[in-house]
Write an enzyme that holds these catalytic residues in place. Structure first.
Site, PDB file in Angstrom:
ATOM      1  N   ARG A 227       0.814  -1.511   0.354  1.00 45.23           N
ATOM      2  CA  ARG A 227      -0.074   0.045   0.372  1.00 45.23           C
ATOM      3  C   ARG A 227       1.213   1.341   0.532  1.00 45.23           C
ATOM      4  NH1 ARG A 227      -3.891  -2.350  -2.045  1.00 45.23           N
ATOM      5  NH2 ARG A 227      -5.323  -3.150  -0.479  1.00 45.23           N
ATOM      6  N   HIS A 275       0.088  -0.361  -9.712  1.00 42.92           N
ATOM      7  CA  HIS A 275      -0.802  -1.015  -9.476  1.00 42.92           C
ATOM      8  C   HIS A 275      -2.235  -2.465  -9.723  1.00 42.92           C
ATOM      9  CE1 HIS A 275      -3.195  -1.426  -5.314  1.00 42.92           C
ATOM     10  NE2 HIS A 275      -3.447  -2.359  -5.544  1.00 42.92           N
TER      11      HIS A 275
HETATM   12  P1  NAP Z   1      -2.249 -11.747   5.375  1.00 37.67           P
HETATM   13  O1  NAP Z   1      -2.081 -13.278   4.702  1.00 37.67           O
HETATM   14  O2  NAP Z   1      -2.762 -10.767   6.403  1.00 37.67           O
HETATM   15  O3  NAP Z   1      -0.381 -11.468   5.667  1.00 37.67           O
HETATM   16  C1  NAP Z   1       0.300  -9.916   6.398  1.00 37.67           C
HETATM   17  C2  NAP Z   1       1.402 -10.556   6.628  1.00 37.67           C
HETATM   18  O4  NAP Z   1       1.595  -9.490   7.370  1.00 37.67           O
HETATM   19  C3  NAP Z   1       1.618 -11.471   7.754  1.00 37.67           C
HETATM   20  O5  NAP Z   1       2.694 -11.930   7.750  1.00 37.67           O
HETATM   21  C4  NAP Z   1       1.450 -10.960   9.162  1.00 37.67           C
HETATM   22  O6  NAP Z   1       1.673 -11.466  10.270  1.00 37.67           O
HETATM   23  C5  NAP Z   1       2.757  -9.893   8.403  1.00 37.67           C
HETATM   24  N1  NAP Z   1       2.379  -8.512   9.539  1.00 37.67           N
HETATM   25  C6  NAP Z   1       1.029  -8.052   9.816  1.00 37.67           C
HETATM   26  N2  NAP Z   1       1.405  -6.615  10.515  1.00 37.67           N
HETATM   27  C7  NAP Z   1       2.447  -6.722  10.668  1.00 37.67           C
HETATM   28  C8  NAP Z   1       3.357  -5.731  12.092  1.00 37.67           C
HETATM   29  N3  NAP Z   1       2.605  -4.582  12.352  1.00 37.67           N
HETATM   30  N4  NAP Z   1       4.877  -6.557  11.986  1.00 37.67           N
HETATM   31  C9  NAP Z   1       5.275  -6.972  11.064  1.00 37.67           C
HETATM   32  N5  NAP Z   1       4.356  -7.519  10.475  1.00 37.67           N
HETATM   33  C10 NAP Z   1       3.809  -7.786  10.402  1.00 37.67           C
HETATM   34  O7  NAP Z   1      -2.314 -10.961   3.929  1.00 37.67           O
HETATM   35  P2  NAP Z   1      -1.881 -10.950   2.429  1.00 37.67           P
HETATM   36  O8  NAP Z   1      -2.721 -11.810   1.449  1.00 37.67           O
HETATM   37  O9  NAP Z   1      -0.393 -11.795   2.280  1.00 37.67           O
HETATM   38  O10 NAP Z   1      -1.977  -8.994   2.082  1.00 37.67           O
HETATM   39  C11 NAP Z   1      -0.481  -8.211   2.275  1.00 37.67           C
HETATM   40  C12 NAP Z   1      -1.322  -6.939   1.280  1.00 37.67           C
HETATM   41  O11 NAP Z   1      -0.757  -6.951  -0.021  1.00 37.67           O
HETATM   42  C13 NAP Z   1      -2.142  -6.476   1.546  1.00 37.67           C
HETATM   43  O12 NAP Z   1      -3.049  -6.181   2.817  1.00 37.67           O
HETATM   44  C14 NAP Z   1      -2.448  -5.990   0.442  1.00 37.67           C
HETATM   45  O13 NAP Z   1      -2.541  -4.064   1.026  1.00 37.67           O
HETATM   46  C15 NAP Z   1      -1.669  -5.699  -0.149  1.00 37.67           C
HETATM   47  N6  NAP Z   1      -2.165  -6.210  -2.011  1.00 37.67           N
HETATM   48  C16 NAP Z   1      -1.438  -6.001  -2.499  1.00 37.67           C
HETATM   49  C17 NAP Z   1      -1.589  -6.069  -4.117  1.00 37.67           C
HETATM   50  C18 NAP Z   1      -1.731  -5.003  -4.830  1.00 37.67           C
HETATM   51  O14 NAP Z   1      -2.032  -5.689  -6.181  1.00 37.67           O
HETATM   52  N7  NAP Z   1      -0.609  -4.519  -5.243  1.00 37.67           N
HETATM   53  C19 NAP Z   1      -2.671  -7.527  -4.476  1.00 37.67           C
HETATM   54  C20 NAP Z   1      -3.116  -7.588  -2.989  1.00 37.67           C
HETATM   55  C21 NAP Z   1      -3.019  -7.408  -2.086  1.00 37.67           C
HETATM   56  P3  NAP Z   1       1.498 -12.787  10.490  1.00 37.67           P
HETATM   57  O15 NAP Z   1       1.947 -13.396   9.906  1.00 37.67           O
HETATM   58  O16 NAP Z   1       2.149 -12.236  12.304  1.00 37.67           O
HETATM   59  O17 NAP Z   1       0.065 -12.719  10.913  1.00 37.67           O
HETATM   60  C1  GLV Z   2      -5.113  -5.025  -4.312  1.00 31.04           C
HETATM   61  O1  GLV Z   2      -4.797  -3.922  -3.665  1.00 31.04           O
HETATM   62  C2  GLV Z   2      -6.276  -5.868  -3.080  1.00 31.04           C
HETATM   63  O2  GLV Z   2      -5.917  -5.722  -2.113  1.00 31.04           O
HETATM   64  O3  GLV Z   2      -6.552  -6.745  -3.910  1.00 31.04           O
END
Ligand code: NAP
Ligand code: GLV
Length: 312
Positions: A227, A275
Site C-alpha cells: 500500500r 497497481h
Molecule cells: P496476510 O495474509 O494478512 O499477511 C500479512 C502478513 O503481514 C502476515 O505475515 C503478518 O504477520 C504480517 N504483519 C502484519 N502486521 C505486521 C506488523 N505490524 N509487523 C510485522 N508483520 C506484520 O496478507 P496478504 O494476503 O499476504 O496481503 C498483504 C497485503 O498485500 C494486503 O494487505 C494488500 O495491502 C497488499 N496487496 C497488494 C496487491 C497489489 O496488487 N499491489 C494485491 C493484493 C494485496 P503474522 O503472520 O504474524 O500475522
Molecule cells: C489489491 O491491492 C488488493 O488488496 O486486492
C-alpha cells in the site's frame, strides 16, 4: 435470502463479476444496489472497496466478503455494521500473479536490468556485474498469503531470503524467519532488496519513513507491492537522491492513479507500476466466494476472516 454485489467499478467490470458469480452460485438472487428494497433480504455482501456508508442498514447481513485482499479501505468505514464478520479475498490466481511480479522485480534488480534499460535509451553498451542469486539478500516484509509465497518462490530461485512477520510465522522452506523491531533493523541493513507485503494498519502506516529508510543498506532497493500509505514519499525521494536507496519499484501510491506531475514518473531510479502487481481474478475468486457462502450456510466459520482489532 439475497446476495449483494457492490463496489466502485465500471458497469463492464460489475457485469463480468456478476456473470462469474452467477456461474459459481447458480440460482442465487443478486441485488446490485444496497438502497434497493430487496437489500433487506441480503445475507452476504460481496464488495470491492464500497463507498463508505453503503453497507449500513442491511438487517439480515451475516458476512461481508471483500473482493480485495487488502481491507484497509473497507475497515476505514466507520458505518460498517458492527459484529458482521469480514472475509478478505485470498485468490490462488492473485498469489500466482504477485509471485511473478516479485520475481521479475528481484531478478531485474539483482541482474541490473533496470539500469540496462536506461542505458538502451542512450545507446550505451555497458554489461552490469553478474552476481549470483545466492549473493543477493532479499527481505520480504509480511509472510502471509502473498509474502509467504513470494519468499518461497525467491528461495527456490536461489536467493538468500529472510521473511519478517508479527508472530514469527513458521517460514516456508529455505526462508529465515524474523520478527520484532530488534531483528528488523539488522535485516534491513543486510538486504539488497526489500519487498513490502505488509497490510496497511495503524502499525504499518508511514512504515518507510526517513528513519527506517536510513536503516537500509546503502544502494539497496525497495519494492513496494502492498500500500502507498506505508511510504513517506518525500523521504523516499530524498533517500533515492542521496544514494541511500539505489532503486524503488513502486506498484502502489498515496494517491492513485499517480498524478501526472509526480516526481516518481520521471525519476531515473524509480520504476512505476499502475497497481497491477496482483489483481483479483474473477474466474477463481468467484469460486472462493461460493465456498465461503457454503461454509456460512453450513454453520462453519468462513475462510480468511479479518481480525478487526489487528486491522488485517
Ligand atoms: P496476510 O495474509 O494478512 O499477511 C500479512 C502478513 O503481514 C502476515 O505475515 C503478518 O504477520 C504480517 N504483519 C502484519 N502486521 C505486521 C506488523 N505490524 N509487523 C510485522 N508483520 C506484520 O496478507 P496478504 O494476503 O499476504 O496481503 C498483504 C497485503 O498485500 C494486503 O494487505 C494488500 O495491502 C497488499 N496487496 C497488494 C496487491 C497489489 O496488487 N499491489 C494485491 C493484493 C494485496 P503474522 O503472520 O504474524 O500475522
Ligand atoms: C489489491 O491491492 C488488493 O488488496 O486486492
Amino acid at each position: 435470502m439475497a446476495l449483494l454485489l457492490w463496489g466502485q467499478w465500471s458497469d463492464a467490470q460489475r457485469d463480468d463479476w456478476l456473470a462469474r458469480l452467477r456461474a459459481a452460485l447458480p440460482g442465487e438472487d443478486w441485488v446490485l444496489d444496497p438502497q434497493a428494497p430487496r437489500a433487506a433480504e441480503v445475507e452476504l455482501a460481496v464488495v470491492a472497496n464500497p463507498p463508505p456508508g453503503s453497507l449500513r442498514g442491511l438487517p439480515r447481513l451475516r458476512l461481508i466478503q471483500s473482493l480485495w485482499a487488502g481491507v484497509d479501505r473497507l475497515l476505514d468505514d466507520p458505518t460498517l455494521p458492527p459484529g458482521v464478520p469480514i472475509a478478505r479475498m485470498v485468490d490462488p490466481a492473485m498469489n500466482e500473479a504477485m509471485t511473478q511480479t516479485a520475481l521479475w522485480a528481484t531478478l531485474s534488480l539483482h541482474r541490473g536490468f533496470f539500469q540496462v534499460l536506461a542505458q538502451q535509451r542512450e545507446a550505451l553498451w555497458r554489461p552490469p556485474p553478474q552476481a549470483r542469486a545466492a549473493e543477493c539478500q532479499v527481505l520480504v516484509l509480511g509472510l502471509g498469503e502473498l509474502g509467504g509465497r513470494v519468499a518461497q518462490a525467491l528461495a527456490a530461485q536461489g536467493y538468500a531470503v529472510s521473511g519478517w512477520s508479527r508472530s514469527r510465522r513458521k517460514p516456508p522452506p529455505g526462508v529465515l524467519a524474523l520478527s520484532g523491531d530488534a531483528e528488523l533493523a539488522p535485516a534491513l541493513g543486510r538486504a539488497d532488496v526489500v519487498i513490502n507485503l505488509l497490510p496497511l494498519t495503524a502499525q504499518t502506516r508511514d512504515f518507510f519513513d526517513a528513519s527506517r529508510l536510513a536503516q537500509f543498506r546503502r544502494g539497496a532497493a525497495l519494492v513496494n507491492l502492498a500500500r502507498g500509505a506505508q511510504v513517506d514519499e518525500v523521504a523516499l525521494l530524498a533517500a533515492l537522491d542521496d544514494g541511500r536507496l539505489g532503486h524503488a519499484v513502486l506498484d502502489v501510491f498515496r494517491q492513485e492513479p499517480l498524478p501526472a506531475g509526480h516526481a516518481f514518473w520521471r525519476h531515473p531510479r524509480v520504476t512505476v507500476l499502475p497497481h497491477t502487481a496482483a489483481q483479483t481474478d474473477p474466474r477463481s475468486a468467484a469460486e472462493v466466494v461460493a465456498a465461503n457462502l457454503a461454509r456460512l450456510r453450513a454453520g462453519q466459520t468462513p475462510w480468511h476472516l479479518v481480525d478487526t482489532g489487528r486491522g488485517y
